[in-house]
Scaffold this active site. Structure first.
Site, short mmCIF file in Angstrom:
data_model
loop_
_atom_site.label_atom_id
_atom_site.label_comp_id
_atom_site.label_asym_id
_atom_site.label_seq_id
_atom_site.Cartn_x
_atom_site.Cartn_y
_atom_site.Cartn_z
CD GLU A 1 0.26 5.95 -3.10
OE1 GLU A 1 -0.16 5.37 -3.71
OE2 GLU A 1 0.50 6.74 -2.23
CG ASP B 1 -7.80 3.66 -0.01
OD1 ASP B 1 -7.79 2.82 -0.36
OD2 ASP B 1 -6.88 4.01 0.71
CG ASP C 1 -2.45 0.53 0.80
OD1 ASP C 1 -2.65 1.45 -0.05
OD2 ASP C 1 -3.52 0.90 1.92
#
Length: 799
Positions: A439, A501, A436
């Site tokens: 970024e 998400d 996950d």
């Protein structure tokens, strides 16, 4: 940006792309573009030009024929920047005809697939294909408005207050030209008219062009592609500021781009992958269903309860995903089990494996400041630094979780340490990590290697996933599969990625389809998304429609911040999820075949219509339906009404459910009940299937039945872990001829009851071997055939 409107709440932590400065009235400079050049030297595959800009500055332009149909254009200062990061690989010097000629005022570079014409004064680049058809051309004539002010930026560089801030180029866009790619963008699939910045960001939804996965590569309907080789942010103005042109603005220390030409879009995608990376072939089990704990508190008891219910409800499932809470809250992601909630991880994983499950564990490349591992890493210098040389601590969770340090993936000692943290859960029995985040690298961060945050920002996700993939392969023995949220150019080597998400709404589902198609045009074959969306709780209708889309995607996972367990959506939700999961498992031989194709070619499993039908203008803006492989057309329902239009390209198409035959090209309006996903099969398709199982095995499929949607003749190259099997079938008069060669020596062919099938009276195998007709009631042996009451003909083959 959409979330920077002044009246919206302040966003706590967001690593925005660096903004180009706005030239003030006192700055009398302007964009500095090439006006002339001369040949400085020739090299093995091209030329080096010394160029002069309109201000008199000297620059260097290097033109290289990298491979047949691939040319590199490099514009830089007179002195190269040795620290600039490149992603493209140097390709071997394949044998192909290449010519470089220099006549007065011009240079010509040519391979069989691509021709470059260089006008030296005034300077101009033109690219043509093998037939001399114009592909793209630099534009100097359409860049100014009526007052002679520039509207876009020609081939050159820009300085503000004496400091260089960007390199740029501008090309003519033909009025009927369309553009696709740029990574996972949630906007319309056709990027004509859009402004795009390739900058990874935690976009928190499917609202705009900002995304977790950016790729500075695009494909044009004029059958060329452009890849800008940089990790810095690139601005693409795709016929937005000027209706005659598109522009590229790179913040790097050079403008380095590749022009790729080929007869078709598929070949362009494959040639691009040869520069950056081809996908790995993930384990066969990864194509099965992944079911998650969701982003909520978990425990060993809850995990076992889910696992048992999955098997009790007979839902085909290969992977159980444990999200954040397998670790101690506040200590994410130190990669240690929460000993109170998971007192015996080895025992838990062993029991799950006895039930046929693989296990995926959540992680991210940050460590919370409350963890003892943060203290150790901080002391050793294993985290990215701020301008003061201290560990850069960031609130990546927006106050939900304690701040974290960011592991420095350029520090060799930090990499060794990080790998050791990763190894232990894998040794205990985990199979794969969900990687996950990745970024959130601050622009002003400093790395051990000397890379500044701005250049590391997009690169970070590649390095991070490389590390996790390497450890996974070393410990588990299978290819380095990860389940990643962020990536960049070349990230297809990290099968797989999911779309992040997104909200649990129908519009977000539609945007997710678009984002997957944009990723597909960049050669990312193993892409997925959260069934039901991540944020919010989907109603049953949305959950089922999203599950239909998900189970007909390259990979499938049910996950969200609330439950996505099928039985939590009522008896109807459970039954429909199970029905489509079984259908997916029936199609695993078909899906695995296209996984093998992807590993060899980088062609996606989920294919935009334009990729399969590049000469049909109707497909250019089509972004809510797609091909799954070459034979199946999927049109997800993205609303409550169950209505939508479906475009059927040229040829004949068979409704999967009713077996009605349609002649394309045509558009049909469908309204389907919740039970039905609009699904069409290309006429004459041979679709390999197998009996659904609870979970898959890496062994070759032993029980293959090929569903034949035959009107005349069809072929299929089946690929399995035992190799290649070529299958062909032909209907002529009353004779059905089947040919089988390759790895598999036994399978069945089911000729579906379409037009003319009732005429079959003779079946031949491999041209000469005649099949005996058997009664449908008897268990007929190999090399016999039988006709069922509904007209289906089942042939059992053995060669």
């Amino acid at each position: 940006m959409a979330d920077q409107v002044p009246l919206l709440p302040y966003n706590v932590y967001m690593t925005e792309p660096p903004h180009l400065p706005v030239r003030g009235a006192e700055d009398q400079g302007g964009p500095d573009f090439l006006v002339q050049a001369e040949v400085k030297e020739r090299h093995a595959r091209g030329v080096v030009l010394q160029g002069q800009t309109c201000s008199g500055e000297t620059v260097t332009v290097t033109l290289t024929l990298v491979a047949d149909g691939i040319a590199r254009v490099l514009l830089e200062n007179e002195e190269s920047d040795p620290a600039r990061i490149r992603l493209a690989r140097d390709l071997p010097a394949d044998e192909y005809e290449m010519t470089i000629t220099h006549s007065e005022g011009y240079v010509y570079l040519q391979t069989p697939a691509l021709r470059i014409e260089v006008a030296l004064q005034p300077f101009h680049l033109t690219f043509c294909d093998a037939d001399g058809r114009l592909l793209l051309s630099q534009n100097y004539s359409e860049v100014t408005a009526v007052r002679m002010k520039l509207t876009v930026l020609p081939f050159g560089l820009s300085k503000v207050n004496g400091q260089r801030v960007a390199f740029h180029d501008t090309f003519t866009s033909e009025p009927d030209e369309h553009f696709f790619g740029f990574g996972e963008k949630f906007t319309d699939f056709d990027k004509r008219g859009q402004r795009i910045t390739t900058w990874n960001i935690d976009c928190g939804g499917a609202f705009s062009e900002r995304s977790y996965k950016n790729v500075p590569f695009f494909v044009s309907t004029r059958k060329y592609g452009v890849f800008v080789d940089t990790t810095s942010a690139v601005d693409f103005d795709m016929v937005a500021s000027n209706t005659a042109t598109y522009s590229i603005i790179s913040r790097d220390s050079a403008l380095d781009y590749y022009v790729i030409a080929a007869p078709d879009l598929k070949s362009i995608v494959t040639k691009y992958a040869s520069l950056v990376s081809f996908p790995i072939l993930p384990p066969k089990w990864s194509l099965g269903t992944w079911i998650s704990s969701g982003f909520q508190r978990d425990s060993a008891e809850e995990v076992l309860r889910r696992a048992r219910l999955i098997r009790e409800h007979e839902i085909p499932c290969d992977v159980l995903h444990l999200d954040c809470y397998w670790q101690r809250f506040g200590h994410w992601s130190e990669l240690l089990w929460d000993s109170e909630l998971f007192p015996d991880p080895a025992g838990l994983l062993a029991e799950l494996k006895s039930m046929g499950f693989k296990v995926c564990l959540w992680m991210h490349p940050y460590i919370g400041i409350e963890s003892e591992y943060f203290t150790r890493g901080d002391e050793k210098g294993y985290f990215l630094k701020n301008a003061q040389g201290q560990t850069y601590v960031v609130d990546i969770w927006g106050g939900f979780h304690p701040p974290v340090g960011i592991i420095d993936v350029t520090n060799p000692e930090a990499i060794v340490w990080f790998k050791e943290l990763l190894r232990e859960p894998l040794r205990v029995g985990a199979d794969v990590y969900k990687t996950d985040f990745g970024e959130g690298i601050p622009n002003d961060a400093l790395a051990y290697s000397g890379i500044k945050g701005e250049q590391l920002h997009n690169l970070y996700s590649l390095l991070y996933n490389d590390i996790v993939a390497q450890v996974t392969e070393e410990v588990t023995g299978h290819t380095g599969l990860v389940w990643a949220r962020s990536t960049f150019a070349g990230g297809q080597r990290h099968a797989a990625q999911w779309s992040g998400d997104v909200n649990s709404t129908f519009p977000a589902m539609a945007s997710t389809i678009r984002s997957g198609l944009s990723m597909a045009m960049c050669g990312h074959a193993f892409w997925s998304h959260d069934v039901g969306g991540f944020t919010g709780h989907p109603p049953t209708e949305l959950y089922v429609r999203w599950a239909q889309f998900g189970l007909f995607s390259p990979m499938i996972r049910a996950h969200g911040n609330s439950t996505r367990l099928p039985w939590d959506f009522g008896p109807r939700g459970l039954e429909l999820f199970r029905t489509y999961a079984r259908l997916r498992y029936r199609l695993l031989p078909y899906l695995y075949t296209y996984a093998c194709v992807a590993a060899r070619t980088s062609l996606p499993i989920m294919r935009p219509m334009v990729l399969e039908y590049p000469d049909d203008p109707s497909t250019y803006t089509m972004d809510l339906q797609y091909m799954l492989g070459e034979e199946l057309l999927v049109a997800p329902i993205y609303n409550l009404s169950g209505e939508r239009t479906v475009y059927l390209p040229e040829g004949r198409w068979i409704d999967y459910w009713t077996r009605e035959i349609f002649a394309g090209p045509r558009t049909i309006r469908v309204q389907t009940p919740l039970e039905t996903l609009p699904l069409y099969v290309r006429a004459n398709a041979l679709i390999p299937t197998t009996a659904p199982v609870s979970f898959t095995a890496e062994e070759p499929c032993a029980d293959i039945t090929v569903d034949a949607y035959l009107l005349e003749e069809g072929t299929f190259d089946l690929q399995d872990t035992d190799g290649l099997t070529r299958i062909s079938a032909e209907l002529e008069g009353s004779q059905l001829r089947i040919n089988l060669a390759g790895a598999k020596h036994q399978l069945a062919l089911r000729l579906l009851p379409l037009a003319r099938n009732e005429l079959v009276a003779e079946v031949l195998i491999n041209t000469t071997q005649s099949c005996k007709e058997a009664s449908p009631e008897e268990q007929h042996p190999q090399n016999t055939w039988a006709r069922a009451e509904d007209g289906t003909i089942l042939v059992k083959l053995s060669v």
